[in-house]
Design a protein around this motif. Structure first.
Motif, PDB file in Angstrom:
ATOM      1  N   ARG A 171      25.788  28.098  22.995  1.00  0.00           N
ATOM      2  CA  ARG A 171      25.986  26.718  23.453  1.00  0.00           C
ATOM      3  C   ARG A 171      26.821  26.701  24.729  1.00  0.00           C
ATOM      4  O   ARG A 171      26.518  25.983  25.686  1.00  0.00           O
ATOM      5  CB  ARG A 171      26.656  25.906  22.341  1.00  0.00           C
ATOM      6  CG  ARG A 171      26.612  24.409  22.530  1.00  0.00           C
ATOM      7  CD  ARG A 171      27.113  23.705  21.292  1.00  0.00           C
ATOM      8  NE  ARG A 171      26.251  23.952  20.154  1.00  0.00           N
ATOM      9  CZ  ARG A 171      26.677  24.408  18.975  1.00  0.00           C
ATOM     10  NH1 ARG A 171      27.960  24.668  18.795  1.00  0.00           N
ATOM     11  NH2 ARG A 171      25.840  24.597  17.989  1.00  0.00           N
ATOM     12  N   GLU A 172      27.876  27.513  24.752  1.00  0.00           N
ATOM     13  CA  GLU A 172      28.730  27.585  25.934  1.00  0.00           C
ATOM     14  C   GLU A 172      27.977  28.215  27.102  1.00  0.00           C
ATOM     15  O   GLU A 172      28.066  27.734  28.243  1.00  0.00           O
ATOM     16  CB  GLU A 172      29.985  28.403  25.622  1.00  0.00           C
ATOM     17  CG  GLU A 172      30.951  28.511  26.794  1.00  0.00           C
ATOM     18  CD  GLU A 172      32.098  29.474  26.526  1.00  0.00           C
ATOM     19  OE1 GLU A 172      32.987  29.564  27.387  1.00  0.00           O
ATOM     20  OE2 GLU A 172      32.092  30.128  25.458  1.00  0.00           O
ATOM     21  N   LEU A 173      27.231  29.295  26.844  1.00  0.00           N
ATOM     22  CA  LEU A 173      26.486  29.962  27.904  1.00  0.00           C
ATOM     23  C   LEU A 173      25.480  29.019  28.547  1.00  0.00           C
ATOM     24  O   LEU A 173      25.358  28.958  29.781  1.00  0.00           O
ATOM     25  CB  LEU A 173      25.764  31.188  27.335  1.00  0.00           C
ATOM     26  CG  LEU A 173      24.822  31.917  28.297  1.00  0.00           C
ATOM     27  CD1 LEU A 173      25.589  32.463  29.499  1.00  0.00           C
ATOM     28  CD2 LEU A 173      24.089  33.052  27.576  1.00  0.00           C
ATOM     29  N   ARG A 174      24.745  28.281  27.728  1.00  0.00           N
ATOM     30  CA  ARG A 174      23.752  27.348  28.273  1.00  0.00           C
ATOM     31  C   ARG A 174      24.427  26.285  29.145  1.00  0.00           C
ATOM     32  O   ARG A 174      23.924  25.941  30.224  1.00  0.00           O
ATOM     33  CB  ARG A 174      22.959  26.691  27.139  1.00  0.00           C
ATOM     34  CG  ARG A 174      21.843  25.778  27.622  1.00  0.00           C
ATOM     35  CD  ARG A 174      21.093  25.169  26.449  1.00  0.00           C
ATOM     36  NE  ARG A 174      20.353  26.172  25.716  1.00  0.00           N
ATOM     37  CZ  ARG A 174      19.154  26.604  26.066  1.00  0.00           C
ATOM     38  NH1 ARG A 174      18.570  26.132  27.162  1.00  0.00           N
ATOM     39  NH2 ARG A 174      18.516  27.494  25.338  1.00  0.00           N
ATOM     40  N   ASN A 175      25.561  25.760  28.701  1.00  0.00           N
ATOM     41  CA  ASN A 175      26.266  24.746  29.480  1.00  0.00           C
ATOM     42  C   ASN A 175      26.732  25.303  30.826  1.00  0.00           C
ATOM     43  O   ASN A 175      26.631  24.634  31.862  1.00  0.00           O
ATOM     44  CB  ASN A 175      27.460  24.208  28.696  1.00  0.00           C
ATOM     45  CG  ASN A 175      27.054  23.316  27.535  1.00  0.00           C
ATOM     46  OD1 ASN A 175      25.931  22.807  27.507  1.00  0.00           O
ATOM     47  ND2 ASN A 175      27.935  23.139  26.582  1.00  0.00           N
ATOM     48  N   VAL A 176      27.271  26.534  30.810  1.00  0.00           N
ATOM     49  CA  VAL A 176      27.754  27.160  32.043  1.00  0.00           C
ATOM     50  C   VAL A 176      26.597  27.374  33.023  1.00  0.00           C
ATOM     51  O   VAL A 176      26.715  27.069  34.218  1.00  0.00           O
ATOM     52  CB  VAL A 176      28.450  28.506  31.731  1.00  0.00           C
ATOM     53  CG1 VAL A 176      28.662  29.324  33.001  1.00  0.00           C
ATOM     54  CG2 VAL A 176      29.786  28.254  31.047  1.00  0.00           C
ATOM     55  N   LEU A 177      25.477  27.876  32.530  1.00  0.00           N
ATOM     56  CA  LEU A 177      24.340  28.135  33.416  1.00  0.00           C
ATOM     57  C   LEU A 177      23.733  26.837  33.944  1.00  0.00           C
ATOM     58  O   LEU A 177      23.326  26.767  35.114  1.00  0.00           O
ATOM     59  CB  LEU A 177      23.279  28.957  32.681  1.00  0.00           C
ATOM     60  CG  LEU A 177      23.691  30.383  32.288  1.00  0.00           C
ATOM     61  CD1 LEU A 177      22.559  31.084  31.567  1.00  0.00           C
ATOM     62  CD2 LEU A 177      24.133  31.184  33.505  1.00  0.00           C
ATOM     63  N   SER A 234      26.291  32.116  42.710  1.00  0.00           N
ATOM     64  CA  SER A 234      27.418  32.999  42.988  1.00  0.00           C
ATOM     65  C   SER A 234      28.617  32.604  42.135  1.00  0.00           C
ATOM     66  O   SER A 234      28.572  31.641  41.362  1.00  0.00           O
ATOM     67  CB  SER A 234      27.784  32.928  44.470  1.00  0.00           C
ATOM     68  OG  SER A 234      28.376  31.664  44.766  1.00  0.00           O
ATOM     69  N   THR A 235      29.700  33.339  42.295  1.00  0.00           N
ATOM     70  CA  THR A 235      30.924  33.029  41.547  1.00  0.00           C
ATOM     71  C   THR A 235      31.461  31.642  41.891  1.00  0.00           C
ATOM     72  O   THR A 235      32.116  31.015  41.074  1.00  0.00           O
ATOM     73  CB  THR A 235      32.008  34.084  41.846  1.00  0.00           C
ATOM     74  OG1 THR A 235      32.219  34.150  43.260  1.00  0.00           O
ATOM     75  CG2 THR A 235      31.589  35.447  41.338  1.00  0.00           C
ATOM     76  N   GLU A 236      31.187  31.173  43.114  1.00  0.00           N
ATOM     77  CA  GLU A 236      31.662  29.845  43.510  1.00  0.00           C
ATOM     78  C   GLU A 236      30.992  28.739  42.717  1.00  0.00           C
ATOM     79  O   GLU A 236      31.539  27.640  42.593  1.00  0.00           O
ATOM     80  CB  GLU A 236      31.406  29.617  45.002  1.00  0.00           C
ATOM     81  CG  GLU A 236      32.137  30.582  45.918  1.00  0.00           C
ATOM     82  CD  GLU A 236      31.811  30.328  47.370  1.00  0.00           C
ATOM     83  OE1 GLU A 236      31.563  29.163  47.729  1.00  0.00           O
ATOM     84  OE2 GLU A 236      31.793  31.285  48.155  1.00  0.00           O
ATOM     85  N   ASP A 237      29.798  29.013  42.195  1.00  0.00           N
ATOM     86  CA  ASP A 237      29.044  27.989  41.470  1.00  0.00           C
ATOM     87  C   ASP A 237      29.411  27.925  39.995  1.00  0.00           C
ATOM     88  O   ASP A 237      29.057  26.965  39.312  1.00  0.00           O
ATOM     89  CB  ASP A 237      27.535  28.263  41.589  1.00  0.00           C
ATOM     90  CG  ASP A 237      27.075  28.317  43.037  1.00  0.00           C
ATOM     91  OD1 ASP A 237      27.451  27.409  43.800  1.00  0.00           O
ATOM     92  OD2 ASP A 237      26.366  29.278  43.391  1.00  0.00           O
ATOM     93  N   LEU A 238      30.099  28.946  39.492  1.00  0.00           N
ATOM     94  CA  LEU A 238      30.427  28.993  38.070  1.00  0.00           C
ATOM     95  C   LEU A 238      31.651  28.136  37.764  1.00  0.00           C
ATOM     96  O   LEU A 238      32.600  28.124  38.548  1.00  0.00           O
ATOM     97  CB  LEU A 238      30.688  30.428  37.619  1.00  0.00           C
ATOM     98  CG  LEU A 238      29.510  31.394  37.740  1.00  0.00           C
ATOM     99  CD1 LEU A 238      29.951  32.800  37.369  1.00  0.00           C
ATOM    100  CD2 LEU A 238      28.345  30.953  36.870  1.00  0.00           C
ATOM    101  N   PRO A 239      31.656  27.445  36.637  1.00  0.00           N
ATOM    102  CA  PRO A 239      32.843  26.682  36.245  1.00  0.00           C
ATOM    103  C   PRO A 239      33.947  27.620  35.774  1.00  0.00           C
ATOM    104  O   PRO A 239      33.725  28.823  35.601  1.00  0.00           O
ATOM    105  CB  PRO A 239      32.332  25.811  35.094  1.00  0.00           C
ATOM    106  CG  PRO A 239      31.236  26.626  34.487  1.00  0.00           C
ATOM    107  CD  PRO A 239      30.580  27.340  35.640  1.00  0.00           C
ATOM    108  N   GLU A 240      35.133  27.076  35.568  1.00  0.00           N
ATOM    109  CA  GLU A 240      36.238  27.880  35.058  1.00  0.00           C
ATOM    110  C   GLU A 240      35.905  28.379  33.652  1.00  0.00           C
ATOM    111  O   GLU A 240      35.486  27.607  32.794  1.00  0.00           O
ATOM    112  CB  GLU A 240      37.525  27.055  35.010  1.00  0.00           C
ATOM    113  CG  GLU A 240      38.078  26.712  36.388  1.00  0.00           C
ATOM    114  CD  GLU A 240      38.694  27.913  37.080  1.00  0.00           C
ATOM    115  OE1 GLU A 240      38.976  28.900  36.378  1.00  0.00           O
ATOM    116  OE2 GLU A 240      38.875  27.856  38.303  1.00  0.00           O
ATOM    117  N   LEU A 241      36.079  29.661  33.439  1.00  0.00           N
ATOM    118  CA  LEU A 241      35.846  30.258  32.119  1.00  0.00           C
ATOM    119  C   LEU A 241      37.210  30.651  31.569  1.00  0.00           C
ATOM    120  O   LEU A 241      37.660  31.775  31.732  1.00  0.00           O
ATOM    121  CB  LEU A 241      34.936  31.481  32.230  1.00  0.00           C
ATOM    122  CG  LEU A 241      33.561  31.226  32.850  1.00  0.00           C
ATOM    123  CD1 LEU A 241      32.800  32.524  33.007  1.00  0.00           C
ATOM    124  CD2 LEU A 241      32.761  30.241  31.997  1.00  0.00           C
TER     125      LEU A 241
END
Length: 290
Positions: free
Chosen positions: A193-199, A212-219
């Motif tokens: 569930r978390e992976l799908r939301n992040v992607l 890129s890393t700039e597009d990823l939310p805070e993990l």
């Protein structure tokens, strides 16, 4: 297991894909052209779960539908009944479910004659059912009836196919090596569930080719240690390490880059030293004119 009549019990952490697995079993079975009915036992109010599962006759209780109700078990007739969070089912209902499994019949609320049903039951839980049995909160006979076969789904952080899973969820989108390493390093406490939301988030804000890393939310939750520098790939044809890419994205703010990579500032400094990565403003020192 796909075409056998025995019940399945799926265990695993919240969000580890228990319902996805149940649907895959159903779609691969001879029951695939019949209904797959999912019931979240924790989401239905206790005073309604009996009529929701087994149905009721018209006017059988105060507030009952004047036309009666078939019930979810009958809706699944010929197909698969998926009971999610089975550990939250009230004890009184557990006895009735046991009868469904053993006699293949149900008794709607207000009825005097049972109705025959042909269903395959798949149950799922993140709760320790054996402990619930020992404390008297779950019937042991129902537990062993549901446990015809036990499937334990591993958490996302322990799956060897995580990289392939990320690619499948992304579809036609791609990731830079640095972004992929960041995702592989995260422990994923929320699992699929978390992976799908992040992607989904990353794909929605990405304005260039690869995410890129700039597009990823805070993990942030449950961070894992950052991958050692010697395991980080170079960006294609650039000769730039994934670590340097992350630092550039943070405008060489080591604290911000450490937060993004899920590691400590001191660890990041150590990795920079090992990799020979130096911030541009520290590469050249003014000559001493004293």
């Amino acid at each position: 297991l796909v075409n056998t009549p025995i019940s399945l019990l799926i265990t695993g952490e919240t969000g580890s894909g228990k319902e996805y697995f149940a649907k895959a079993v159903h779609k691969s079975s001879q029951r695939s052209n019949r209904p797959f009915v999912a019931v979240n036992c924790a989401a239905i109010p206790e005073h309604l779960i009996e009529s929701e599962l087994f149905g009721h006759l018209a006017g059988s209780f105060s507030g009952a539908s004047p036309k009666g109700k078939r019930g979810l078990v009958i809706e699944a007739d010929g197909g698969t009944l998926f009971l999610d969070e089975i550990g939250d089912m009230p004890l009184a209902l557990q006895a009735r479910l046991l009868r469904v499994l053993s006699e293949h019949e149900i008794l709607p609320v207000g009825a005097t004659r049972p109705v025959q049903v042909n269903i395959r039951v798949i149950a799922a839980t993140h709760a320790p059912l054996e402990q619930l049995v020992h404390t008297g909160r779950f019937r042991d006979d129902l537990y062993y009836r549901l446990k015809g076969a036990l499937i334990e789904l591993p958490p996302l952080r322990d799956r060897s196919d995580l990289s392939d899973m990320i690619s499948k969820l992304l579809g036609t989108r791609t990731l830079t090596p640095a972004a992929l390493h960041m995702l592989l390093a995260h422990p994923w406490p929320g699992n699929l569930r978390e992976l799908r939301n992040v992607l989904d988030y990353a794909a929605s804000i990405c304005t260039h080719g690869a995410i890129s890393t700039e597009d990823l939310p805070e993990l942030q939750a449950g961070r894992a240690a950052f991958y050692p520098i010697n395991t980080l790939d170079k960006e294609p044809n650039s000769g730039i390490s994934a670590l340097e890419i992350a630092l550039r994205a943070a405008q060489w703010d080591v604290s911000a880059a450490a937060r993004k990579l899920g590691t400590s500032r001191m660890t990041l400094y150590r990795q920079m030293k090992q990799a020979g990565v130096v911030a541009p403003h520290r590469k050249y020192k003014a000559p001493y004119n004293g």
